[in-house]
Design a protein around this motif. Structure first.
Motif, PDB file in Angstrom:
ATOM      1  N   MET A 180       0.806  -1.223   0.000  1.00  0.00           N
ATOM      2  CA  MET A 180       0.000   0.000   0.000  1.00  0.00           C
ATOM      3  C   MET A 180       0.836   1.268   0.000  1.00  0.00           C
ATOM      4  N   ASP A 181       2.094   1.191   0.531  1.00  0.00           N
ATOM      5  CA  ASP A 181       2.881   2.422   0.613  1.00  0.00           C
ATOM      6  C   ASP A 181       4.391   2.216   0.496  1.00  0.00           C
ATOM      7  N   ALA A 182       4.850   0.956   0.386  1.00  0.00           N
ATOM      8  CA  ALA A 182       6.289   0.667   0.336  1.00  0.00           C
ATOM      9  C   ALA A 182       7.008   1.265   1.539  1.00  0.00           C
ATOM     10  N   GLY A 183       6.306   1.365   2.671  1.00  0.00           N
ATOM     11  CA  GLY A 183       6.866   1.972   3.869  1.00  0.00           C
ATOM     12  C   GLY A 183       8.114   1.263   4.361  1.00  0.00           C
ATOM     13  N   GLY A 184       9.101   2.035   4.811  1.00  0.00           N
ATOM     14  CA  GLY A 184      10.312   1.488   5.392  1.00  0.00           C
ATOM     15  C   GLY A 184      11.371   1.078   4.392  1.00  0.00           C
ATOM     16  N   MET A 185      11.106   1.229   3.084  1.00  0.00           N
ATOM     17  CA  MET A 185      12.087   0.787   2.098  1.00  0.00           C
ATOM     18  C   MET A 185      13.155   1.840   1.827  1.00  0.00           C
ATOM     19  N   THR A 186      12.794   3.094   1.881  1.00  0.00           N
ATOM     20  CA  THR A 186      13.764   4.158   1.578  1.00  0.00           C
ATOM     21  C   THR A 186      14.094   5.013   2.795  1.00  0.00           C
ATOM     22  N   GLY A 187      13.474   4.730   3.924  1.00  0.00           N
ATOM     23  CA  GLY A 187      13.726   5.460   5.159  1.00  0.00           C
ATOM     24  C   GLY A 187      12.927   4.839   6.284  1.00  0.00           C
ATOM     25  N   PRO A 188      13.187   5.235   7.539  1.00  0.00           N
ATOM     26  CA  PRO A 188      12.530   4.589   8.678  1.00  0.00           C
ATOM     27  C   PRO A 188      11.046   4.903   8.748  1.00  0.00           C
ATOM     28  N   VAL A 189      10.261   3.905   9.214  1.00  0.00           N
ATOM     29  CA  VAL A 189       8.837   4.096   9.443  1.00  0.00           C
ATOM     30  C   VAL A 189       8.444   3.253  10.644  1.00  0.00           C
ATOM     31  N   ASP A 190       7.533   3.780  11.457  1.00  0.00           N
ATOM     32  CA  ASP A 190       7.018   3.062  12.626  1.00  0.00           C
ATOM     33  C   ASP A 190       5.503   3.145  12.596  1.00  0.00           C
ATOM     34  N   LYS A 191       4.849   2.007  12.363  1.00  0.00           N
ATOM     35  CA  LYS A 191       3.390   1.962  12.296  1.00  0.00           C
ATOM     36  C   LYS A 191       2.788   1.365  13.562  1.00  0.00           C
ATOM     37  N   GLY A 192       3.546   1.409  14.630  1.00  0.00           N
ATOM     38  CA  GLY A 192       3.059   0.876  15.893  1.00  0.00           C
ATOM     39  C   GLY A 192       3.640  -0.466  16.256  1.00  0.00           C
ATOM     40  N   ALA A 193       4.586  -0.955  15.404  1.00  0.00           N
ATOM     41  CA  ALA A 193       5.226  -2.240  15.687  1.00  0.00           C
ATOM     42  C   ALA A 193       6.743  -2.102  15.658  1.00  0.00           C
ATOM     43  N   GLY A 194       7.232  -0.913  15.965  1.00  0.00           N
ATOM     44  CA  GLY A 194       8.659  -0.687  15.963  1.00  0.00           C
ATOM     45  C   GLY A 194       9.140  -0.153  14.624  1.00  0.00           C
ATOM     46  N   ILE A 195      10.416   0.219  14.571  1.00  0.00           N
ATOM     47  CA  ILE A 195      10.992   0.864  13.394  1.00  0.00           C
ATOM     48  C   ILE A 195      11.375  -0.180  12.351  1.00  0.00           C
ATOM     49  N   ASN A 196      10.901   0.037  11.115  1.00  0.00           N
ATOM     50  CA  ASN A 196      11.358  -0.730   9.967  1.00  0.00           C
ATOM     51  C   ASN A 196      12.179   0.210   9.084  1.00  0.00           C
ATOM     52  N   ASP A 197      13.388  -0.243   8.712  1.00  0.00           N
ATOM     53  CA  ASP A 197      14.269   0.626   7.931  1.00  0.00           C
ATOM     54  C   ASP A 197      15.181  -0.246   7.063  1.00  0.00           C
ATOM     55  N   PHE A 198      14.691  -0.571   5.873  1.00  0.00           N
ATOM     56  CA  PHE A 198      15.452  -1.428   4.964  1.00  0.00           C
ATOM     57  C   PHE A 198      16.760  -0.766   4.551  1.00  0.00           C
ATOM     58  N   ALA A 199      16.711   0.533   4.281  1.00  0.00           N
ATOM     59  CA  ALA A 199      17.913   1.238   3.841  1.00  0.00           C
ATOM     60  C   ALA A 199      19.005   1.194   4.913  1.00  0.00           C
ATOM     61  N   TYR A 200      18.616   1.243   6.190  1.00  0.00           N
ATOM     62  CA  TYR A 200      19.587   1.168   7.291  1.00  0.00           C
ATOM     63  C   TYR A 200      20.293  -0.182   7.272  1.00  0.00           C
ATOM     64  N   TRP A 201      19.513  -1.268   7.083  1.00  0.00           N
ATOM     65  CA  TRP A 201      20.150  -2.591   6.985  1.00  0.00           C
ATOM     66  C   TRP A 201      21.107  -2.636   5.803  1.00  0.00           C
ATOM     67  N   ALA A 202      20.653  -2.168   4.643  1.00  0.00           N
ATOM     68  CA  ALA A 202      21.465  -2.253   3.433  1.00  0.00           C
ATOM     69  C   ALA A 202      22.793  -1.518   3.597  1.00  0.00           C
ATOM     70  N   ALA A 203      22.762  -0.389   4.289  1.00  0.00           N
ATOM     71  CA  ALA A 203      23.960   0.437   4.405  1.00  0.00           C
ATOM     72  C   ALA A 203      24.897   0.010   5.531  1.00  0.00           C
ATOM     73  N   ASN A 204      24.370  -0.680   6.557  1.00  0.00           N
ATOM     74  CA  ASN A 204      25.151  -0.863   7.784  1.00  0.00           C
ATOM     75  C   ASN A 204      25.428  -2.302   8.192  1.00  0.00           C
ATOM     76  N   LYS A 205      24.725  -3.266   7.659  1.00  0.00           N
ATOM     77  CA  LYS A 205      24.862  -4.638   8.153  1.00  0.00           C
ATOM     78  C   LYS A 205      25.604  -5.492   7.132  1.00  0.00           C
ATOM     79  N   THR A 206      26.911  -5.575   7.297  1.00  0.00           N
ATOM     80  CA  THR A 206      27.722  -6.377   6.393  1.00  0.00           C
ATOM     81  C   THR A 206      27.559  -7.860   6.726  1.00  0.00           C
ATOM     82  N   ASN A 207      27.916  -8.701   5.756  1.00  0.00           N
ATOM     83  CA  ASN A 207      27.876 -10.161   5.947  1.00  0.00           C
ATOM     84  C   ASN A 207      26.536 -10.619   6.525  1.00  0.00           C
ATOM     85  N   SER A 208      25.459 -10.132   5.916  1.00  0.00           N
ATOM     86  CA  SER A 208      24.133 -10.490   6.419  1.00  0.00           C
ATOM     87  C   SER A 208      23.143 -10.563   5.267  1.00  0.00           C
ATOM     88  N   VAL A 209      21.968 -11.106   5.572  1.00  0.00           N
ATOM     89  CA  VAL A 209      20.865 -11.193   4.621  1.00  0.00           C
ATOM     90  C   VAL A 209      19.655 -10.521   5.261  1.00  0.00           C
TER      91      VAL A 209
END
Length: 671
Positions: A249-278
């Motif tokens: 419905m909104d692609a929320g959390g894919m390009t920046g942080p979003v919190d819809k009441g279940a904590g922060i989702n931030d795909f870009a943060y994972w992509a930029a900061n979590k090496t050796n991970s999936v």
């Protein structure tokens, strides 16, 4: 031997010599005639080759030739002959279907008496027969003696009347030996039948991002801060995987942080900061904005209305350049999502196609099951339908996943355990690795007070299941649910292994995840899962076109609405479309090889007691209306045939619009 299209229901003459009566067993079938009462006998034919029809041809005392479609229950076909007197002789034979060919049996003679049946119960038969198979098998057991009770064992022991009673197909997912014995009052027990099954691992190679057998990826979810807190634990390895959620419905959390009441989702943060991970990315397709849950959103996805958001999601995944497990419309079969099966499948395929059109080569597509029962079909049943109903197909799915929560009652836990085993069998049959995509000890929420109990009744069961079923990825939600507004239900509790006072759980967890089986973050992670950062995206799956004249299975639709797939009783993996109604449609892309006059034949079952119709459309224009008769029950199939229709050669879309409820197995188009 004759082809199916030449079947004649009326058979004119009995031709060959008559063989003595008796219970006869071949590699294709077993059969017999047995006394029923003072004027009736039952003819029984047990198909061992998954026949879709069996006809019996008989005459009494060399009288009129009679030909009937036998009644079906699983792979057993029966017909009752009435009006018999002592000394009457029934001469009979059968016509049955095997593959695309039909066969005639020899003829036999049976002398009817007024005495009750005596003798020995027919030895049970197994279908499929024992042997070596690459995947789990669904085995049926039958005896040609009507009314016999079958007792069986799975450990090679000789069965007795204290053994398990056979009541339906048995899933054989590991090598074992089945033994069976049939018993009926007044008769001698049958001989013991034996069938040994060897279930091997197919040489199909590993799926995308699948580690070797005996290895399991550890992932942690689902709030950004809580995932960071787990990673900060100094004596537990950093997790290999991070769980992230977004929405069509909104692609929320894919390009920046979003919190819809279940904590922060931030795909870009994972992509930029979590090496050796999936990443394990859950794409939500449920509209919780007050509109009808589930169905409205999947329709929008399937019709292209969410393509802008889907392209945003796909582009973010591609740009991450690291492995991402994409769960499309997660927990497809859950009662709370209320996905209509055919629409869900269309939506899943559409999301999959968008990713491939965008050239995303670093995504593995995950078909997600809830792991607890499943949703019910519409009227007239409302009962749970098979998980196959939501399956998009092997070309669209790389992994199969389940969720694993704690449940409130022992009955719920039993249901969940069976659902998990169903998923194990399904994944094995389709050669897909299995993932536990969401796990948290709901209802075991107070780990401070019930440390050993929580570990033994929840965590240990999961780790045992992983080892027993070669689970390749385990995603644990290490979360304080109570601080998240949308999870206010206290049963969610606090599932963090590092919470104060939960030392018992912490130490047990540390011991487990540091075992050599488990893949955590390391420089060798990508090699262990075969990740190639330069691998191109696979092409969009080509949708099949079916050649006519010929037969098309009902579940092979290219577009559909308000239908569910379900296994046909006694026919292995064959499927039918069920719970059709006036709201249903099924469309098929076809190619007619030669112009001409054709008839449409539908194989249907209608146990409603009310006849109905099916409208046939070719390229959107109605060309025929087929009368759909009633049949004995929902598992008894018959043919329904249209009037002649003129078809031009070339590509056509054929659509069926039911006028009411019936089950639909296949259709044929023939001159």
């Amino acid at each position: 031997m004759r082809m199916l299209s030449t079947l004649l229901i009326a058979i004119a003459l009995f031709a060959s010599a008559i063989m003595p009566a008796g219970a006869v067993t071949t590699s294709d079938y077993s059969e017999q005639v047995a006394y029923t009462d003072a004027s009736h006998a039952k003819i029984t034919f047990v198909s061992l080759v998954s026949s879709t029809y069996v006809y019996v041809h008989y005459k009494v005392n060399n009288g009129q030739d009679l030909n009937y479609l036998m009644g079906q229950s699983g792979n057993t076909w029966t017909y009752d002959v009435g009006g018999l007197s002592a000394g009457d002789v029934i001469t009979y034979w059968y016509t049955y279907q095997k593959g695309t060919t039909q066969y005639d049996t020899p003829q036999w003679g049976y002398s009817y008496t007024h005495t009750a049946q005596t003798g020995t119960v027919a030895t049970p038969t197994f279908s499929p027969a024992g042997g070596t198979y690459s995947a789990a098998q669904t085995v049926t057991i039958a005896s040609a003696t009507s009314g016999a009770t079958i007792y069986y064992t799975t450990n090679g022991a000789t069965p007795t009347t204290s053994s398990s009673v056979y009541s339906g197909p048995i899933t054989v997912s590991a090598s074992l030996t089945l033994k069976a014995m049939a018993v009926k009052s007044g008769l001698t027990n049958s001989a013991v039948a034996t069938a040994a099954y060897t279930i091997g691992t197919p040489s199909t190679g590993l799926a995308k991002f699948e580690p070797a057998d005996g290895k399991t990826i550890i992932a942690i979810g689902q709030d950004k801060n809580e995932m960071d807190a787990y990673q900060a634990l100094t004596d537990i390895p950093d997790q290999a995987g991070y769980m992230i959620y977004t929405s069509t419905m909104d692609a929320g959390g894919m390009t920046g942080p979003v919190d819809k009441g279940a904590g922060i989702n931030d795909f870009a943060y994972w992509a930029a900061n979590k090496t050796n991970s999936v990443a394990q990315l859950g794409i939500d397709m449920v509209d919780y904005d007050g509109n009808p849950v589930g169905q409205q959103e999947v329709d929008k996805v399937a019709s292209g209305q969410r393509d802008t958001n889907l392209i945003t999601i796909a582009t973010a995944v591609k740009n991450a350049g690291k492995p991402v497990f994409v769960r499309i419309g997660y927990e497809a079969d859950s009662p709370w999502n209320k996905y209509e099966a055919a629409s869900y499948i269309k939506a899943f395929k559409h999301v999959h196609d968008i990713f491939r059109q965008q050239g995303v080569g670093n995504a593995a597509f995950v078909w997600s099951l809830v792991g607890y029962g499943n949703a019910g079909g519409p009227a007239p049943y409302y009962s749970p339908v098979p998980i196959e109903s939501w399956y998009p197909g092997d070309d669209y799915v790389d992994w199969v996943s389940i969720s694993w929560f704690g449940w409130q009652t022992s009955a719920d836990e039993t249901t969940a355990a069976q659902s998990r085993q169903d998923a194990v069998s399904f994944a094995a049959n389709h050669h897909k690795p299995l993932m536990i995509a969401e796990a948290t000890p709901r209802t075991y929420n107070n780990m401070l007070l019930t440390n050993s109990s929580t570990w033994n009744n929840y965590f240990q069961k999961i780790f045992d299941f992983i080892a027993a079923n070669n689970v390749k990825m385990f995603c644990y939600i290490n979360q304080n649910w109570g601080v998240q507004p949308i999870f206010s239900d206290p049963m969610w509790g606090d599932s963090r292994i590092q919470q104060s006072g939960a030392g018992y759980i912490y130490d047990k967890w540390k011991t487990e995840v540091t075992k050599s089986r488990y893949l955590n973050s390391s420089s060798g992670l990508y090699a262990a899962i075969g990740f190639n950062p330069t691998a191109p995206a696979a092409p969009v799956v080509t949708r099949p076109t079916y050649s006519l004249p010929g037969r098309v299975q009902a579940e092979q639709w290219s577009d559909a609405k308000s239908v569910y797939n379900t296994p046909l009783p006694g026919t292995g993996n064959n499927m039918a479309l069920c719970w059709l109604s006036s709201n249903s449609t099924m469309s098929y892309k076809t190619n007619v090889t030669a112009a001409g006059s054709y008839r449409f034949k539908l194989r249907i079952a209608n146990g409603s007691g009310t006849s109905t119709t099916a409208t046939v459309k070719v390229d959107g224009t109605t060309v025929a209306t087929i009368s759909i008769p009633t049949t004995a029950d929902w598992d008894t199939y018959a043919d329904a045939v249209s009037a002649a229709v003129n078809l031009t050669s070339g590509a056509h879309t054929i659509t069926f619009q039911p006028g009411g409820t019936f089950n639909f197995d296949w259709f044929e188009v023939n001159p």
